[in-house]
Design a protein around this motif. Structure first.
Motif, PDB file in Angstrom:
ATOM      1  N   ARG A   1      27.214 -16.403  49.966  1.00 58.40           N
ATOM      2  CA  ARG A   1      27.324 -17.788  50.441  1.00 58.40           C
ATOM      3  C   ARG A   1      26.868 -17.908  51.893  1.00 58.40           C
ATOM      4  O   ARG A   1      26.207 -18.879  52.259  1.00 58.40           O
ATOM      5  N   GLU A   2      27.213 -16.942  52.725  1.00 61.26           N
ATOM      6  CA  GLU A   2      26.777 -16.979  54.121  1.00 61.26           C
ATOM      7  C   GLU A   2      25.256 -16.870  54.225  1.00 61.26           C
ATOM      8  O   GLU A   2      24.623 -17.545  55.029  1.00 61.26           O
ATOM      9  N   ARG A   3      24.694 -16.008  53.407  1.00 60.99           N
ATOM     10  CA  ARG A   3      23.235 -15.863  53.413  1.00 60.99           C
ATOM     11  C   ARG A   3      22.556 -17.172  53.002  1.00 60.99           C
ATOM     12  O   ARG A   3      21.579 -17.603  53.615  1.00 60.99           O
ATOM     13  N   THR A   4      23.093 -17.810  51.960  1.00 56.67           N
ATOM     14  CA  THR A   4      22.518 -19.090  51.516  1.00 56.67           C
ATOM     15  C   THR A   4      22.640 -20.150  52.604  1.00 56.67           C
ATOM     16  O   THR A   4      21.704 -20.933  52.846  1.00 56.67           O
ATOM     17  N   ARG A   5      23.787 -20.184  53.266  1.00 60.89           N
ATOM     18  CA  ARG A   5      23.988 -21.181  54.330  1.00 60.89           C
ATOM     19  C   ARG A   5      22.997 -20.975  55.485  1.00 60.89           C
ATOM     20  O   ARG A   5      22.391 -21.939  55.986  1.00 60.89           O
ATOM     21  N   ILE A   6      22.809 -19.730  55.887  1.00 54.80           N
ATOM     22  CA  ILE A   6      21.880 -19.453  56.992  1.00 54.80           C
ATOM     23  C   ILE A   6      20.446 -19.769  56.576  1.00 54.80           C
ATOM     24  O   ILE A   6      19.656 -20.318  57.361  1.00 54.80           O
ATOM     25  N   LEU A   7      20.096 -19.450  55.340  1.00 51.80           N
ATOM     26  CA  LEU A   7      18.740 -19.749  54.871  1.00 51.80           C
ATOM     27  C   LEU A   7      18.481 -21.253  54.869  1.00 51.80           C
ATOM     28  O   LEU A   7      17.370 -21.702  55.183  1.00 51.80           O
ATOM     29  N   GLU A   8      19.467 -22.049  54.507  1.00 54.33           N
ATOM     30  CA  GLU A   8      19.306 -23.505  54.549  1.00 54.33           C
ATOM     31  C   GLU A   8      19.095 -23.983  55.981  1.00 54.33           C
ATOM     32  O   GLU A   8      18.305 -24.900  56.231  1.00 54.33           O
ATOM     33  N   MET A   9      19.786 -23.375  56.923  1.00 52.24           N
ATOM     34  CA  MET A   9      19.593 -23.744  58.329  1.00 52.24           C
ATOM     35  C   MET A   9      18.211 -23.349  58.815  1.00 52.24           C
ATOM     36  O   MET A   9      17.549 -24.092  59.543  1.00 52.24           O
ATOM     37  N   ILE A  10      17.764 -22.150  58.392  1.00 57.62           N
ATOM     38  CA  ILE A  10      16.436 -21.698  58.808  1.00 57.62           C
ATOM     39  C   ILE A  10      15.366 -22.622  58.258  1.00 57.62           C
ATOM     40  O   ILE A  10      14.338 -22.863  58.890  1.00 57.62           O
ATOM     41  N   GLY A  11      15.595 -23.179  57.064  1.00 60.84           N
ATOM     42  CA  GLY A  11      14.621 -24.090  56.490  1.00 60.84           C
ATOM     43  C   GLY A  11      14.559 -25.440  57.173  1.00 60.84           C
ATOM     44  O   GLY A  11      13.628 -26.219  56.934  1.00 60.84           O
ATOM     45  N   SER A  12      15.515 -25.746  58.038  1.00 61.66           N
ATOM     46  CA  SER A  12      15.492 -27.008  58.776  1.00 61.66           C
ATOM     47  C   SER A  12      14.710 -26.820  60.072  1.00 61.66           C
ATOM     48  O   SER A  12      14.089 -25.798  60.309  1.00 61.66           O
ATOM     49  N   ASP A  13      14.746 -27.829  60.929  1.00 60.73           N
ATOM     50  CA  ASP A  13      13.979 -27.800  62.180  1.00 60.73           C
ATOM     51  C   ASP A  13      14.858 -27.472  63.383  1.00 60.73           C
ATOM     52  O   ASP A  13      14.625 -27.956  64.495  1.00 60.73           O
ATOM     53  N   LEU A  14      15.885 -26.640  63.168  1.00 57.43           N
ATOM     54  CA  LEU A  14      16.734 -26.246  64.288  1.00 57.43           C
ATOM     55  C   LEU A  14      15.979 -25.336  65.239  1.00 57.43           C
ATOM     56  O   LEU A  14      15.000 -24.669  64.864  1.00 57.43           O
ATOM     57  N   LYS A  15      16.441 -25.282  66.472  1.00 61.62           N
ATOM     58  CA  LYS A  15      15.845 -24.390  67.446  1.00 61.62           C
ATOM     59  C   LYS A  15      16.203 -22.951  67.119  1.00 61.62           C
ATOM     60  O   LYS A  15      17.190 -22.648  66.452  1.00 61.62           O
TER      61      LYS A  15
ATOM     62  N   GLY B   1      22.244 -18.006  66.796  1.00 60.07           N
ATOM     63  CA  GLY B   1      23.669 -18.127  67.059  1.00 60.07           C
ATOM     64  C   GLY B   1      24.477 -18.166  65.771  1.00 60.07           C
ATOM     65  O   GLY B   1      25.551 -17.546  65.672  1.00 60.07           O
ATOM     66  N   GLU B   2      23.990 -18.871  64.759  1.00 56.82           N
ATOM     67  CA  GLU B   2      24.691 -18.921  63.478  1.00 56.82           C
ATOM     68  C   GLU B   2      24.650 -17.570  62.769  1.00 56.82           C
ATOM     69  O   GLU B   2      25.614 -17.167  62.110  1.00 56.82           O
ATOM     70  N   VAL B   3      23.531 -16.853  62.889  1.00 56.25           N
ATOM     71  CA  VAL B   3      23.445 -15.527  62.281  1.00 56.25           C
ATOM     72  C   VAL B   3      24.481 -14.593  62.896  1.00 56.25           C
ATOM     73  O   VAL B   3      25.210 -13.875  62.197  1.00 56.25           O
ATOM     74  N   CYS B   4      24.572 -14.578  64.230  1.00 56.19           N
ATOM     75  CA  CYS B   4      25.544 -13.725  64.909  1.00 56.19           C
ATOM     76  C   CYS B   4      26.974 -14.128  64.564  1.00 56.19           C
ATOM     77  O   CYS B   4      27.851 -13.273  64.391  1.00 56.19           O
ATOM     78  N   LYS B   5      27.203 -15.412  64.442  1.00 65.43           N
ATOM     79  CA  LYS B   5      28.548 -15.880  64.096  1.00 65.43           C
ATOM     80  C   LYS B   5      28.951 -15.375  62.716  1.00 65.43           C
ATOM     81  O   LYS B   5      30.094 -14.934  62.504  1.00 65.43           O
ATOM     82  N   SER B   6      28.032 -15.409  61.758  1.00 65.83           N
ATOM     83  CA  SER B   6      28.338 -14.924  60.413  1.00 65.83           C
ATOM     84  C   SER B   6      28.614 -13.433  60.418  1.00 65.83           C
ATOM     85  O   SER B   6      29.531 -12.953  59.728  1.00 65.83           O
ATOM     86  N   VAL B   7      27.821 -12.672  61.188  1.00 62.60           N
ATOM     87  CA  VAL B   7      28.035 -11.224  61.252  1.00 62.60           C
ATOM     88  C   VAL B   7      29.422 -10.908  61.809  1.00 62.60           C
ATOM     89  O   VAL B   7      30.146 -10.037  61.296  1.00 62.60           O
ATOM     90  N   MET B   8      29.833 -11.599  62.859  1.00 64.44           N
ATOM     91  CA  MET B   8      31.143 -11.335  63.452  1.00 64.44           C
ATOM     92  C   MET B   8      32.279 -11.742  62.518  1.00 64.44           C
ATOM     93  O   MET B   8      33.350 -11.135  62.541  1.00 64.44           O
ATOM     94  N   GLU B   9      32.072 -12.760  61.684  1.00 66.76           N
ATOM     95  CA  GLU B   9      33.094 -13.144  60.724  1.00 66.76           C
ATOM     96  C   GLU B   9      33.198 -12.132  59.586  1.00 66.76           C
ATOM     97  O   GLU B   9      34.291 -11.857  59.080  1.00 66.76           O
ATOM     98  N   LEU B  10      32.060 -11.569  59.189  1.00 61.48           N
ATOM     99  CA  LEU B  10      32.065 -10.608  58.094  1.00 61.48           C
ATOM    100  C   LEU B  10      32.533  -9.229  58.547  1.00 61.48           C
ATOM    101  O   LEU B  10      33.063  -8.460  57.730  1.00 61.48           O
ATOM    102  N   LEU B  11      32.314  -8.908  59.808  1.00 59.18           N
ATOM    103  CA  LEU B  11      32.710  -7.596  60.343  1.00 59.18           C
ATOM    104  C   LEU B  11      33.651  -7.812  61.524  1.00 59.18           C
ATOM    105  O   LEU B  11      33.204  -7.865  62.680  1.00 59.18           O
TER     106      LEU B  11
END
Length: 769
Positions: free
Chosen positions: A211-225, A231-241
């Motif tokens: 689910r985290e991977r899918t969420r990050i991929l959806e963000m990457i597909g948008s026009d975010l900086k 920042g979202e990738v690092c946040k997910s890693v810290m939540e998982l580990l």
């Protein structure tokens, strides 16, 4: 993904149970032999149990494809909706999920349902048919990847058969056997339950990672900086580990790091667990992402997978950011000069106007048009033309400030936007520096080109308040400047068209022919003079006065003359002037053409090609050009004259040696110079001169044409001098070749001459209908 086969240690309970079952069968057989149970009752009970199982198997979850475990192991049903039957081993419930463990063909299969609603509980040993999306859980501490079904709802679980209800004798026999193995079975069952619970937790964690991977991929597909995505990738890693710190650093355009941390502390550098280098399209490192732990760290079972996920998502975010920035850049910049294009220029100008309005500032818009760029592009090729534009843009950019914008808004057009908070004196200085960029020639792969440009200037707010008003005013000023430059050159006796532009015009087919008729006093059509015109995209339709002087100084006049001859012969043949009454076709020829070897032969070849009689073609020469001509010109004229081509002398009487030309050269027709005709109204003394020229020409048998007959004033005096033909605006203006088909038949039938054309002897007006 590997098929799951239980190792020997985990398949032991099943084998032990089977051995126990076999022993129980032997024991039950002995008991039956001794008569402890009724065989008939045993068979009846077995039949009842079998019938109930058959009815239960009729239930089937909807929408799923029934498969065997061997089908699952092939991998072709991954992520597809399937159904499979198995014996329920255990059922684990928590707050919002349920995990079923089934034995299918000697293999362990899990079925998970993430749903807060309670699911019906089934007794272990029940035969269930479950339907769900087939998944493979990641490797855990066992080193095996377990298959599991991701259930949609509690309706995906169907009871196929209840545990068999044995008879009392059977139960007694089984009880006796089970007593023997209860200790071993209890230990193995506890271990199996422990394994099931941990595998269920592993599946749940895998679902969280997915689910985290899918969420990050959806963000990457948008026009975010990029920094937001990292920042979202690092946040997910810290939540998982838990206990692991993830940070990133990016290099900005000026080389200064930016991000959640500019650099890793030295004490943390030794504790780095994982590091990802972010590279751009050129392979250069543009940033890093690190994961480290400040405390003693016990690795998680899936830590390696999460770190791989970190590397994958970080690199994907970097590529997506580069792709998005590249698309934005190419949509707003010119790929050749890397300057802003019209779209970005107008957007920037709009923002600058808004800022100037708020701060009461000023700005200037300078429009620049490169002269004769199309000629450079066509003559030397597109590669040279591209290099020319690149050098021009480099020179212009070097003269601007950092706050100014230079944009390429067209093929050879540039725009400069220069803000000036205080005064416009600097704007004039910038404009002067930009004009100075064209003083030195441009070296284009060994080709030197003297470049030039026209400039237009607009100021805010004097010349407009909007983007459209300012650009339109600057564009208009630029064209005015271009036109005034041409007018100034013409006033100083210079041709307003250069040799290069003439060559390009000939290449592009910009030359035109117009025809002006020559009539007798009776209104009969006696000849047509082909007049050359140049259709310039900026200056419009130009007469030879604008370009013939520069053309005659260069060999381009030869090519222009050859084109004019072929075009005139083609038009005359199309109109039927090569047959019927004799109507001469006059072509203006330069002495430079006659100096070319083989000119006479080329003329005769054209006449033969179009089937035009030589005696109907007149080569018209200017008197002053013949005065200093050599023997080569005379030989060419003699060759043409002997072939039947007629020779006309234009502007006769304006040079002091004009009389000598009449017996030195084979002249057939004399055209009275327009200066004589125009002077007849205001200078009566010119009449004896004209009379002498006409008398001499008549005595030598020459045809006489009075040109520039623009009004009736000189007509009566000319009519008294004798027979001659007339040409001028009074009778007809030059007619474009494409319009000749509308008037040629009328001219050949004869026209009604103006009243002053009278038969002197009879005193009557001659009219031709």
């Amino acid at each position: 993904m590997k098929d799951l086969v239980l190792p020997a240690c985990f398949s032991w309970p099943q084998r032990s149970l089977r051995s126990c079952f076999h022993s129980s069968l032997v024991l039950m057989a002995g008991m039956l032999a001794l008569g402890f149970c009724d065989s008939t009752a045993f068979i009846a009970q077995a039949q009842r149990d079998g019938n109930s199982g058959t009815r239960a198997h009729e239930n089937q979850p909807a929408g799923a494809q029934s498969v065997q475990f061997s089908d699952l192991s092939s991998g072709r049903y991954r992520d597809r909706l399937v159904s499979i039957s198995g014996v329920l081993l255990s059922e684990v419930h928590d707050a919002d999920s349920t995990l079923l463990s089934l034995e299918v063909e000697g293999h362990l299969v899990h079925a998970s349902l993430v749903q807060k609603a309670a699911m019906s509980e089934y007794e272990p040993g029940s035969t269930l048919r479950v339907a769900g999306n087939y998944r493979m859980a990641p490797e855990g501490f066992t080193g095996y990847r377990l298959p599991y079904l991701e259930l949609r709802n509690d309706g995906d679980v169907v009871l196929a058969a209840m545990p068999s209800f044995l008879t009392f004798p059977h139960k007694m026999a089984m009880f006796g056997v089970l007593v023997l193995v209860v200790a071993a079975y209890s230990i193995r069952s506890a271990f199996l339950r422990w394994r099931v619970v941990h595998q269920a937790a592993w599946v749940a964690r895998s679902l969280v990672i997915a689910r985290e991977r899918t969420r990050i991929l959806e963000m990457i597909g948008s026009d975010l900086k990029l920094d937001e995505m990292l920042g979202e990738v690092c946040k997910s890693v810290m939540e998982l580990l838990p206990g692991v710190v993830c940070e990133y650093a990016l290099q900005s355009e000026n080389g200064i790091p930016e991000g959640s941390r500019s650099e890793v502390p030295p004490e943390s550098r030794e504790k780095i667990l994982y590091e990802v280098s972010l590279k751009d399209d050129r392979g250069e490192t543009n940033g890093t992402v690190i994961a480290y732990s400040n405390e003693p760290h016990a690795p998680h079972g899936d830590q390696a997978e999460i770190f791989n996920l970190l590397a994958e998502l970080s690199s994907l975010a970097m590529r997506q950011s580069l792709l998005y920035r590249g698309l934005v850049y190419h949509s707003t910049h010119d790929p050749l000069t890397e300057l802003p294009n019209r779209r970005l220029c107008e957007s920037h100008l709009a923002s600058m106007l808004k800022e100037a309005e708020e701060t009461n500032g000023r700005l200037a818009v300078i429009y620049i048009d490169i002269n004769r760029f199309k000629y450079v592009n066509d003559k030397y090729g597109h590669k040279t033309g591209d290099l020319y534009l690149q050098q021009i843009s480099a020179r212009l950019r070097a003269q601007l400030r950092s706050i100014d914008m230079l944009a390429r808004v067209g093929g050879d057009e540039f725009v400069v936007i220069a803000p000036f908070p205080e005064y416009f004196d600097r704007a004039n200085a910038i404009s002067a520096r930009l004009q100075a960029c064209f003083q030195d020639p441009f070296s284009l792969d060994g080709i030197l080109i003297d470049g030039s440009a026209s400039f237009g200037f607009a100021r805010y707010p004097e010349h407009g308040l909007t983007v459209e008003d300012l650009t339109r005013h600057a564009d208009h000023e630029m064209y005015i400047a271009k036109h005034e430059t041409h007018i100034s050159e013409e006033a100083h006796g210079l041709a307003i068209i250069t040799v290069s532009e003439l060559e390009l015009a000939l290449l592009n087919g910009s030359f035109r022919l117009a025809y002006q008729p020559q009539f007798s006093a009776a209104g009969h059509l006696t000849g047509l003079e082909a007049l050359l015109r140049l259709d310039d995209p900026v200056l419009g339709l130009l007469t030879p006065d604008a370009f013939i002087s520069i053309a005659e100084q260069n060999r381009v006049i030869v090519d222009i003359g050859a084109w004019a001859l072929r075009s005139a012969l083609r038009d005359a043949s199309r109109w039927g002037l090569n047959r019927g009454d004799t109507i001469s076709l006059a072509i203006n020829v330069s002495v430079r053409q006659l100096e070319e070897p083989g000119y006479a032969k080329s003329v005769l070849t054209c006449l033969q090609e179009y089937g035009f009689p030589p005696n109907r073609l007149e080569i018209e020469l200017i008197e002053r050009s013949l005065m200093f001509s050599g023997d080569q010109v005379k030989q060419q004229l003699e060759q043409l004259r002997m072939s039947g081509v007629r020779i006309t002398l234009d502007d006769f009487g304006t040079e002091q040696s004009c009389l000598s030309l009449l017996h030195k050269l084979p002249i057939d027709t004399i055209k009275l110079d327009r200066s004589f005709i125009r002077a007849m109204d205001t200078e009566p003394t010119v009449l004896p001169i004209i009379q002498a020229i006409v008398s001499m020409a008549q005595s030598l048998g020459k045809r006489i044409v009075a040109e520039a007959i623009e009004h009736v004033g000189p007509v009566p005096a000319l009519m008294k001098m004798g027979k001659m033909d007339f040409q001028g605006y009074l009778l007809s203006r030059p007619v474009a070749a494409e319009e000749m088909s509308l008037v040629i038949d009328t001219w050949r039938s004869g026209i009604t001459m103006p009243e002053p054309f009278r038969d002197v002897s009879g005193g009557r007006i001659t009219r031709v209908s």
